[in-house]
Design a protein around this motif. Structure first.
Motif, mmCIF file in Angstrom:
data_model
loop_
_atom_site.group_PDB
_atom_site.id
_atom_site.type_symbol
_atom_site.label_atom_id
_atom_site.label_comp_id
_atom_site.label_asym_id
_atom_site.label_seq_id
_atom_site.Cartn_x
_atom_site.Cartn_y
_atom_site.Cartn_z
ATOM 1 N N UNK A 113 -8.654 4.832 -3.089
ATOM 2 C CA UNK A 113 -8.061 5.286 -4.351
ATOM 3 C C UNK A 113 -9.159 5.659 -5.347
ATOM 4 N N UNK A 114 -10.184 4.802 -5.405
ATOM 5 C CA UNK A 114 -11.251 5.044 -6.372
ATOM 6 C C UNK A 114 -12.003 6.339 -6.052
ATOM 7 N N UNK A 115 -12.186 6.587 -4.757
ATOM 8 C CA UNK A 115 -12.810 7.856 -4.385
ATOM 9 C C UNK A 115 -11.934 9.016 -4.852
ATOM 10 N N UNK A 116 -10.628 8.877 -4.605
ATOM 11 C CA UNK A 116 -9.713 9.932 -5.026
ATOM 12 C C UNK A 116 -9.790 10.164 -6.524
ATOM 13 N N UNK A 117 -9.889 9.072 -7.271
ATOM 14 C CA UNK A 117 -9.900 9.182 -8.729
ATOM 15 C C UNK A 117 -11.118 9.975 -9.201
ATOM 16 N N UNK A 118 -12.275 9.689 -8.638
ATOM 17 C CA UNK A 118 -13.467 10.415 -9.101
ATOM 18 C C UNK A 118 -13.450 11.841 -8.559
ATOM 19 N N UNK A 152 -4.870 3.194 -13.416
ATOM 20 C CA UNK A 152 -4.989 1.755 -13.640
ATOM 21 C C UNK A 152 -3.841 1.021 -12.965
ATOM 22 N N UNK A 153 -2.640 1.599 -13.093
ATOM 23 C CA UNK A 153 -1.468 0.973 -12.485
ATOM 24 C C UNK A 153 -1.594 0.871 -10.979
ATOM 25 N N UNK A 154 -2.273 1.852 -10.372
ATOM 26 C CA UNK A 154 -2.464 1.793 -8.927
ATOM 27 C C UNK A 154 -3.474 0.718 -8.559
ATOM 28 N N UNK A 214 0.830 -1.206 0.000
ATOM 29 C CA UNK A 214 0.000 0.000 0.000
ATOM 30 C C UNK A 214 0.864 1.256 0.000
ATOM 31 N N UNK A 215 2.016 1.213 0.674
ATOM 32 C CA UNK A 215 2.887 2.392 0.688
ATOM 33 C C UNK A 215 3.396 2.685 -0.718
ATOM 34 N N UNK A 216 3.900 1.647 -1.376
ATOM 35 C CA UNK A 216 4.431 1.872 -2.722
ATOM 36 C C UNK A 216 3.340 2.415 -3.644
ATOM 37 N N UNK A 217 2.167 1.807 -3.572
ATOM 38 C CA UNK A 217 1.084 2.289 -4.431
ATOM 39 C C UNK A 217 0.696 3.724 -4.082
#
Lengths: 514, 717
Positions: free
Chosen positions: A365-370, A479-481, A94-97
């Motif tokens: 992450x998905x929340x962040x993306x939207x 996508x990579x994340x 999770x840190x790297x991502x």
């Protein structure tokens, strides 16, 4: 490197953070890619450790013992078994991502951001590898300050309030934790987690043991968080920057749950069992967390806050599993069935720590993306996105169904194991807990999927709600994340052994030690 | 050869599963490739499935030598949990039905979904659906069955809401998912209970005599519900799953709405897969049901729910106008037959009806889909009519399916299977007496049989006979071959499948068609249901009577456009219009659930949220924060006024003191010091002259001193 691999894992991020201090502030890309690069070291080593521990997950691997403060018998003791290594992998991944995702989204104070984040990573690793109470406490506290600053500096509108709330709450827990640690030390004369556990502190004095137990309980329950200590969480999760929420939900909550399994259960089996069975306060809090958390989710309109509350609900399963295992300790019916159930409950609890980290990390992450696109998280502002952003829709569906616990994806196994183990031991609470599954389906499908994706997309509404933001599907880095997380969800869902085998060994050894 | 075939059974669900991944990940852009992959995969499953099934049919005493093969999957404490395959007569029969019907539906979908923007995704979803059902069929244990079960639940959600732009569609998908989930929660509880009691979920273990015996012996006392044997409680909990999945009362509400999905999906859900899964599950746990002693409520509950659902749904079906909704309620009703049969121990009869129903109901759904496509997406039967000549293949196959559904004597499969259920109920009730569940079951199912025939006739007449009642029906056309060929194939089975289970005693036919082959294959040691002429006569009469009455009402004088339903008119004239309305509105169960359960949960969630955010939890924390701040302010004030005062006072005192001491310093201490210094200086200066540096001066002084001292000495002595 064999013997010091845990130290390397733990301090590689710290070294990275120190080096960042010497990189000029303007070289933002250097800083970003350096942080990602250095985080690959613990990630790779965590997989190496994983591959080794697999062979005998019940033992403590890669132990290191050095004198640290001999005057008060504090040692630098490290070691990992099946459960710690699973947490190591989770943290490293999770840190790297998070670094990767942040590389494209964090534009302000990049240097400070990565410095703090790397510091935080060291703190998290440290907690999972410590075998000394003081060392554990030190790492526990190290993580606190960077997270406070990450929320307070890079957070949303109410970040100051959230950061202070988070800090104070956790600090209260820390004080209780420290007092309990000192109490244990004065009784057993050691700070070693393994030795103190074997000594069963205060085994002959229930009231003192209960006092120390509640000290640890408060410290860990706030972090988990268990109802009624959960109210810092929605604010902190909602206000934190995306990667901060990911790590907060993905790893920091697990520190508390890990404390229950690593410290509270072996230290105070009798007391824990008493409060899980005779006076079942802890399972009651667990099922309240599950059902109440899910109900609160259903009433949310802020997507991020909804997912934050879902963490309360999902961490309730962890508490249910742990308390079931505790309750089994005094129920002993002489046949192995109860022991098997206790192991399965603990397997489920620990697996839930892992899967919740992966899945909820993914959801944040998905929340962040939207949010990057819409600049709002109000579910009412969306609608019909399925045909506009099909890729995002697909990933969200997989992650959402994993969160619900769809069989075939990772989340199912942890819930199933918890329920299976707990049903034999505390059946009534398990039955109530299962209600949470129906409610979870309701809030994920009704609130998230239906409001965001289904129906007819209206450009006019989107423009009005988001002030003419452009709407585009996931970019390559998004996508990579997400892909590593999705792959793990499917992989663990189809073949849970890749995690459960380690947990099972560790939990069997843990329960055998009583 | 057989060994090899059986050992490949695990591939059957794997083909469509791989097709799903392949379409989602790789071939999504190409329509031809995607439906090719999907159909290819299901065709492989079908070929292998039939190979395995026929192999199993030829295996003597299969029920005693079940094919069973498993590998370890994950550890559970000291034991491991297996994953594997299990082929017994039930599996074999299901493997005969499921992949074939799925294949027909897949082929049909090529025509039906032609031109849909999400064409490839549709094939991906139905592949996953088929994988779920096939996985369920070949499962070795209840857990993998449950997983497949839930995967189907997911697919039903995705497919019912496939046209998610439509609000009614996505709402229906959500409803189906949540309602079945309520049943699944009970099912899961049953699994957990069984698992924790026996330590295993493998059929080989849980249905072994020893384990069944233990489960039947142990009792458990529940608050309010009295004492149960463990077996009956587990069976009832698992039955909860069937109630949800097979849409039994009171969880039947999702199924009619599920008609929002594309028609092939309706066929898939209502014939071959989803709803059949519930019955399959109940048949699967039949060993458990058979050790439940008849006195406990479990079997009564199952029999009652099945029988009540059968009659309840067929009443509703009479008053529906949507061509697919009639079929939906007919499905619910027919599933009720099977559930009731299992509740009174009619295992073979239930399995028989499950298989025949799958074929003729798939046929009816696909036929209705053909009608819908032919009529340009018109679904209201009142707007159809006169399609008989425009769509001949559809018409004749639909009539075949309809006759099978209504149990047209001797010629159709539905007759034989339905009759076996009725005969079983009759047989049991003559044994147990009139105050027994079998009597209730027999009565309800017999009445439902009449209604079934009536609404089937109504449907056929309204759809195909008379004159077109709308523009769409006027311009209807026959469907393409991809759609009609599956209809013909299914029609074949809708007629001939029934001969697999003709009672042995039946003259001519009984001995002609293999002496009730199905019973010998699947029934094992269960006694065959004896042929019962009164039952057969009555049900034949009811089937023919229902069909005839339906034709009299709807066929003899076909409905004209805008005319009221003759039945409704007749009922209104007798003051029963409200009943017709109630049946049309499904007896208001949706509204009832909406105002009770749904509203309750939503209100509860709001209350919890307010509790958290506005009323208690957060305010409490904020209160603590505020109190702490107040305390801090008070402390600060205290600090400022008192402590600071004291400090300042002491400071001032100190300053005063220091001023004083400074003065003392300056004047006295310094004075003394300075005075001393000055005095020393003066002395020094005064004495300086004597420091001459001349030796003789020093000697002089020394001499004078000595003399003076000597003088003093002399003076005092």
């Amino acid at each position: 490197m064999g013997t010091n691999v845990l130290s390397i894992i733990t301090f590689a991020p710290l070294l990275g953070a120190l080096i960042i201090l010497f990189i000029p502030r303007e070289k933002e890309n250097w800083i970003r890619w350096w942080a990602i690069a250095i985080s690959l070291v613990p990630l790779g080593l965590a997989f190496f450790v994983y591959s080794q521990v697999r062979n005998a997950p019940g033992q403590m691997w890669f132990q290191e013992t050095y004198e640290w403060v001999p005057a008060i018998s504090v040692y630098y003791r490290l070691g990992v078994d099946g459960i710690s290594v699973v947490m190591l992998v989770l943290t490293a991944l999770l840190s790297t991502l998070s670094y990767f995702y942040s590389a494209f989204t964090i534009k302000e104070r990049v240097k400070e951001y990565y410095f703090l984040f790397l510091l935080l990573e060291t703190g998290m690793f440290g907690v999972f590898v410590s075998l000394d109470l003081i060392l554990f406490y030190v790492f526990w506290e190290i993580g606190l300050v960077p997270m406070y600053l990450l929320i307070g500096v890079w957070g949303g509108e109410r970040r100051i309030y959230a950061a202070i709330k988070f800090f104070l709450y956790t600090l209260v827990g820390s004080v209780a934790l420290l007092l309990a640690i000192l109490g244990v030390h004065f009784q057993t004369g050691t700070f070693s987690i393994l030795e103190a556990g074997a000594a069963h502190p205060f085994a002959d004095n229930f009231s003192l043991a209960a006092l120390a137990f509640w000290g640890f309980f408060l410290g860990f329950a706030i972090k988990v968080p268990s109802f009624p200590f959960h109210t810092w969480l929605p604010d902190a999760h909602t206000e934190a920057p995306t990667a901060g929420s990911v790590v907060l939900a993905g790893v920091l909550l697990k520190l508390g749950a890990y404390g229950f399994i690593r410290i509270v259960l072996p230290f105070f089996p009798q007391v824990f069992s008493f409060y899980a069975n005779n006076v079942p306060i802890i399972p009651i809090l667990a099922v309240i967390s599950i059902v109440y958390g899910a109900l609160v989710c259903m009433a949310q309109w802020d997507l991020k806050r909804l997912i934050a509350y879902s963490s309360v609900s999902h961490m309730g399963y962890v508490m249910l599993g742990v308390s079931a295992a505790a309750a089994s300790l005094t129920l002993g019916d002489g046949n192995g069935a109860l022991n098997t159930s206790a192991i399965m409950a603990l397997n489920g609890a620990a697996l839930q720590m892992f899967t919740h980290g992966i899945i909820t990390g993914g959801l944040f992450f998905l929340v962040g993306i939207i949010y990057e696109r819409a600049h709002t998280r109000d579910l009412r502002a969306f609608g019909g996105l399925a045909s506009k952003v099909p890729y995002y829709y697909g990933i969200m569906m997989v992650t959402g169904f994993a969160s619900w616990g769809l069989p075939g994806l990772a989340g199912f196994w942890s819930e199933f194991f918890v329920f299976r183990g707990a049903f034999r031991i505390i059946p009534i609470f398990t039955c109530i807990g299962i209600m949470g599954v129906v409610l979870t389906a309701a809030y994920i499908l009704w609130k998230i999927v239906q409001h965001m994706f289904l129906g007819e997309f209206s450009q006019a509404k989107w423009d009005e709600q988001t002030h003419h933001s452009s709407l585009f599907d996931m970019t390559w880095w998004e996508k990579g994340t997400m892909w590593p997380l999705v792959v793990i969800m499917v992989l663990v869902g189809l073949y849970p052994s890749i995690i459960v085998a380690l947990l099972n060994g560790a939990m069997t050894a843990l329960l055998e030690s009583f | 050869m057989q060994e090899v075939l059986f050992s490949l059974t695990w591939l059957i669900p794997l083909f469509p599963l791989l097709a799903f991944f392949a379409i989602i990940l790789f071939t999504g852009r190409s329509r031809h490739l995607s439906h090719g992959v999907a159909i290819g995969a299901i065709a492989l499953s079908w070929a292998l499935g039939w190979a395995v099934a026929f192999c199993a049919f030829c295996t003597p005493y299969l029920e005693e030598n079940v094919i069973h093969w498993a590998i370890p999957w994950f550890p559970t404490g000291t034991t491991t949990f297996p994953i594997g395959i299990y082929v017994d007569p039930l599996t074999a029969v299901a493997l005969f039905m499921v992949p074939f019907v799925c294949l027909m539906i897949f082929v049909y979908s090529v025509g039906y979904m032609h031109g849909d923007p999400r064409y490839t995704r549709f094939f991906a979803y139905i592949s996953l659906f088929a994988a779920g059902m096939l996985g369920l069929v070949v499962s070795e244990n209840l857990l993998t069955l449950f997983i497949s079960w839930e995967v189907m639940g997911l697919c039903s959600y995705l497919l019912i809401g496939f046209w998610y732009e439509k609000e009614s569609a996505y709402r229906a998908g959500l409803k189906a998912f949540i309602v079945t989930k309520i049943g699944d929660a009970f099912f899961l509880l049953g699994i957990l209970y069984l698992y924790s009691q026996t330590g295993s979920l493998s059929y080989g273990v849980i249905f072994s005599e020893r384990v069944l015996h233990t489960l039947a012996e142990h009792t458990v006392t529940l608050p309010l519900l009295g004492t149960w044997t463990v077996a009956s409680l587990i069976a009832l909990l698992i039955f909860g799953g069937t109630v949800g999945k097979s849409a039994q009362f009171p969880l039947h509400v999702w199924l009619p709405d599920a008609m929002e999905g594309p028609t092939p999906v309706s066929a898939l859900i209502h014939a071959a897969t989803m709803v059949s899964a519930g019955i399959f599950l109940l048949a699967r746990i039949f060993p458990l049901l058979s050790v439940v002693e008849p006195g406990t409520p479990t079997l009564g509950v199952i029999a009652f729910i099945g029988a009540f659902t059968a009659i309840f749904a067929s009443v509703i079906a009479v008053a529906q106008d949507d061509i697919k909704r009639v079929l939906a309620f007919s499905t619910i009703s027919q599933l009720g037959y099977m559930v009731a049969a299992l509740g009174i121990g009619g295992y073979v009869a239930a399995v028989f009806h499950l298989i025949t129903h799958a074929f003729f109901k798939a046929l009816l759904f696909l036929g209705s889909g053909s009608v819908i496509i032919g009529c340009h997406h018109e679904m209201n039967m009142k707007a159809m009519g006169g399609l008989r000549h425009k769509m001949p293949i559809t018409f004749w196959t639909f009539v075949t399916g309809g006759l099978a559904l209504s149990g047209f004597p001797l010629m159709t499969s539905g007759f034989w299977s339905k009759d076996e259920i009725l005969a079983h109920a009759w047989h049991e009730f003559t044994r147990q007496g009139i105050v027994s569940w079998p009597f209730f079951v027999w009565l309800m199912l017999t009445l439902a049989a009449g209604l079934t025939a009536f609404y089937t006739a109504r449907q056929i007449c309204l759809t195909f006979l008379g004159q077109p009642r709308s523009h769409q029906a006027e311009h209807a056309h026959e469907s393409p071959w991809t759609m009609t060929i599956p209809l013909v194939m299914l029609a074949f089975f809708a007629i001939f499948l029934g001969f697999a289970g003709v009672p042995e005693e039946f003259p001519l036919l009984g001995s002609l068609f293999g002496h009730n082959w199905l019973h010998h294959f699947a029934g094992g040691e269960l006694p065959a249901t004896p042929l019962s002429w009164p039952v057969m006569g009555l049900s034949s009469a009811l089937a023919l009577g229902g069909l005839g009455l339906g034709w009299l009402v709807y066929g003899r004088k076909p409905l004209l456009a805008g005319q009221m339903d003759p039945l409704e008119r007749a009922m209104r004239q007798r003051g029963l219009g409200w009943l017709y309305q109630a049946a049309r509105r499904r007896f208001y169960f949706d509204e009832l659930y909406q105002v009770t359960i749904v509203r309750f949960v939503i209100q509860l969630s709001r209350m919890c949220y307010h509790f958290d955010k506005h009323w208690v939890a957060a305010p409490l924390v904020n209160l603590v924060g505020r109190v702490t701040r107040l305390a801090a302010d008070v402390s600060a004030a205290f600090d400022r006024v008192v402590i600071d005062g004291l400090v300042n006072l002491s400071g001032r005192a100190g300053i005063a003191l220091s001023t004083l001491s400074r003065w003392t310093d300056d004047v006295i201490v310094d004075g003394v010091v300075n005075g001393l210094g000055r005095a020393t200086g003066a002395l020094g200066r005064a004495l300086r002259p004597i420091q001459t540096g001349k030796v003789q001066n020093y000697l002089l002084v020394a001499m004078m001193t000595i003399m003076a001292l000597a003088g003093l000495y002399i003076f005092y002595h």
